[in-house]
Design an enzyme around this catalytic site. Structure first.
Site, mmCIF file in Angstrom:
data_model
loop_
_atom_site.group_PDB
_atom_site.id
_atom_site.type_symbol
_atom_site.label_atom_id
_atom_site.label_comp_id
_atom_site.label_asym_id
_atom_site.label_seq_id
_atom_site.Cartn_x
_atom_site.Cartn_y
_atom_site.Cartn_z
ATOM 1 N N HIS A 149 32.702 31.369 85.060
ATOM 2 C CA HIS A 149 34.047 31.354 84.479
ATOM 3 C C HIS A 149 34.875 32.429 85.168
ATOM 4 O O HIS A 149 34.610 33.624 85.054
ATOM 5 C CB HIS A 149 33.982 31.563 82.959
ATOM 6 N N ARG A 196 39.911 29.768 84.238
ATOM 7 C CA ARG A 196 38.503 29.745 83.839
ATOM 8 C C ARG A 196 37.642 28.806 84.685
ATOM 9 O O ARG A 196 36.501 29.114 85.029
ATOM 10 C CB ARG A 196 38.445 29.290 82.370
ATOM 11 N N GLU A 211 36.334 36.039 83.996
ATOM 12 C CA GLU A 211 35.453 37.020 83.355
ATOM 13 C C GLU A 211 35.101 38.122 84.353
ATOM 14 O O GLU A 211 33.986 38.247 84.840
ATOM 15 C CB GLU A 211 34.235 36.276 82.787
ATOM 16 N N GLU A 215 27.032 37.218 76.988
ATOM 17 C CA GLU A 215 28.460 37.492 76.926
ATOM 18 C C GLU A 215 28.588 39.006 76.888
ATOM 19 O O GLU A 215 28.149 39.651 75.928
ATOM 20 C CB GLU A 215 29.102 36.876 75.678
ATOM 21 N N TYR A 246 33.616 37.249 77.234
ATOM 22 C CA TYR A 246 33.261 38.398 76.445
ATOM 23 C C TYR A 246 32.710 37.935 75.101
ATOM 24 O O TYR A 246 32.802 36.738 74.795
ATOM 25 C CB TYR A 246 34.526 39.253 76.185
#
Ligand SMILES: [Zn+2]
Length: 423
Positions: free
Chosen positions: A179, A238, A182, A387, A313
């Site tokens: 993604h 993303r 991130e 995450e 996250y």
């Protein structure tokens, strides 16, 4: 004859400005179990989803300045998580250029400077970082290109091995940045790589045992097209950058495209405009072909001990399964015990609480995700999705100041050390 100016104007493609989030206000909205109705209400407004995953009890969004009044008039159960997303983004700082290690003839250079972890970097610099780690560890590593992304960028990594030479042991495979937005993920994974190599060279117990007993394949950026797009065009992108026939929106969520329980209702979206768009068929992204082939190849040699897909996250350690809430991994007790120890080790560094457990019942339902595929199809003994920090959108979401990079690395190194020493 056309004027020079006219010819120039025709020759130049339309260049869109980089997306600006100045003045965007971010909200956390309680859905009160009517998630679809909530999305319907928001559909007329210019909003950007800044949530992580598909937890249907709430929605985290950023609202464009011109629609903030209309949003507030809806009277939803919402709290402000950021007054100005543009200001939060500015706190990330500029992407700093990286100075590659200078190698004198016949000499093995040292590892890259720790200043690498003081800012975020562009894709090419991540490739150079891997080259420089390899240069510092020439007899026990190689960089590799598993294949190419849709736009032709390398999906790269570094392979580490110990005293028995390459391909003598079970594999450990780490994927990062599937993604694109991130950003904390790549430097965190690179910090783990750094600690492994540095520790091996200094003969520390954990690193020597790990590298001598496993073949590591560490890939900090597996969605390079999306990642590049986050700093050239849209910081909050993303997915990959795949165009689909007839669709107005771009991009498939690579981590809903794994060819295993791909279209379980509620686990992903069939809508190309959704952040969790799964594609038209299982595994129909170019990146997926690369990732499945590579994992099967390296896992097929001597087995796959550990697969980790690193995300941000939410502060979670996610175990199989995502696609079925009533199904747990056969070795779930073993995975849970290890995950509990890892969470405790992470917490000891900076007090961060990481929740862990089988994904669907503990967190939310997902389908076509790497963790389930790696466990069921590639035969990983341990198959996890992380995450990373922060816990929520209020604490920064995808956007963390560069000061968080090092401590994110440190807390994950504590967790991974626990894992390597106990499995
Ligand atoms: Zn993610």
């Amino acid at each position: 004859m056309k004027s020079a100016a006219g010819a120039l104007a025709l020759a130049l493609p339309f260049v869109a400005a980089k997306a600006s989030y100045d003045g965007y206000k971010a909200f956390h909205i309680d859905s009160h179990h009517s998630y679809e109705a909530l999305q319907e209400k928001l559909s007329a407004l210019h909003v950007v989803d800044i949530g992580c995953g598909d937890d249907h009890d709430h929605l985290d969004i950023a609202v464009a300045p011109e629609d903030i009044a209309a949003f507030e008039a809806l009277g939803l159960d919402a709290s402000v998580v950021a007054q100005d997303v543009g200001v939060e983004l500015a706190r990330e700082g500029a992407l700093k250029p990286y100075t590659a290690t200078v190698k004198a003839a016949g000499e093995v250079p040292g590892l890259p400077e720790m200043s690498w972890f003081e800012s975020y970097h562009e894709f090419e610099d991540h490739l150079q970082f891997l080259e420089d780690v390899h240069a510092a560890f020439p007899n026990n590593s190689e960089t590799f290109v598993a294949g190419e992304s849709l736009e032709g960028r390398p999906i790269s990594g570094i392979h580490l091995w110990g005293r028995d030479g390459p391909n003598a042991h079970e594999a450990i495979v780490w994927h990062g940045t599937v993604h694109a937005r991130e950003w904390i993920v790549a430097p965190t994974v690179e910090y783990l790589l750094y600690q492994l190599v540095d520790g091996y060279q200094k003969r520390t117990c954990t690193a020597v045992r790990a590298i001598d007993n496993y073949d590591f394949y560490i890939m900090p950026v597996v969605n390079p097209d999306g990642f590049v797009y986050t700093y050239t065009d849209d910081r909050l992108w993303r997915k990959n950058r795949q165009h689909r026939e007839g669709a107005t929106c771009v991009g498939t969520d690579i981590n809903r495209n794994w060819p295993h329980h791909w279209d379980v209702p509620g686990g992903s979206s069939p809508n190309p405009c959704s952040g969790t768009y799964r594609g038209e068929a299982p595994g129909d992204t170019p990146e997926m072909a690369v990732l499945t082939n590579h994992t099967l190849e390296v896992g097929g040699r001597n087995g796959l001990k550990l697969f980790v897909d690193w995300h941000a996250y939410s502060q979670l350690i996610m175990l199989p399964y995502g696609y079925d809430c009533s199904k747990a991994a056969e070795n779930n007790d073993y995975q849970m015990e290890l995950a509990g120890g890892v969470a405790e080790a992470i917490r000891s560094v900076d007090g961060r609480v990481f929740v862990y457990g089988p994904t669907c019942p503990t967190i939310y339902q997902t389908s076509g995700v790497s963790m389930d595929w790696a466990y069921d199809i590639a035969g990983a003994e341990l198959s996890w999705g992380y995450e990373l920090r922060p816990a929520n959108a209020r604490d920064g979401g995808f956007v963390l100041p560069p000061e968080d990079i090092l401590v994110s690395g440190q807390e994950q190194w504590a967790g991974i050390k626990h894992l390597l020493n106990n499995f």
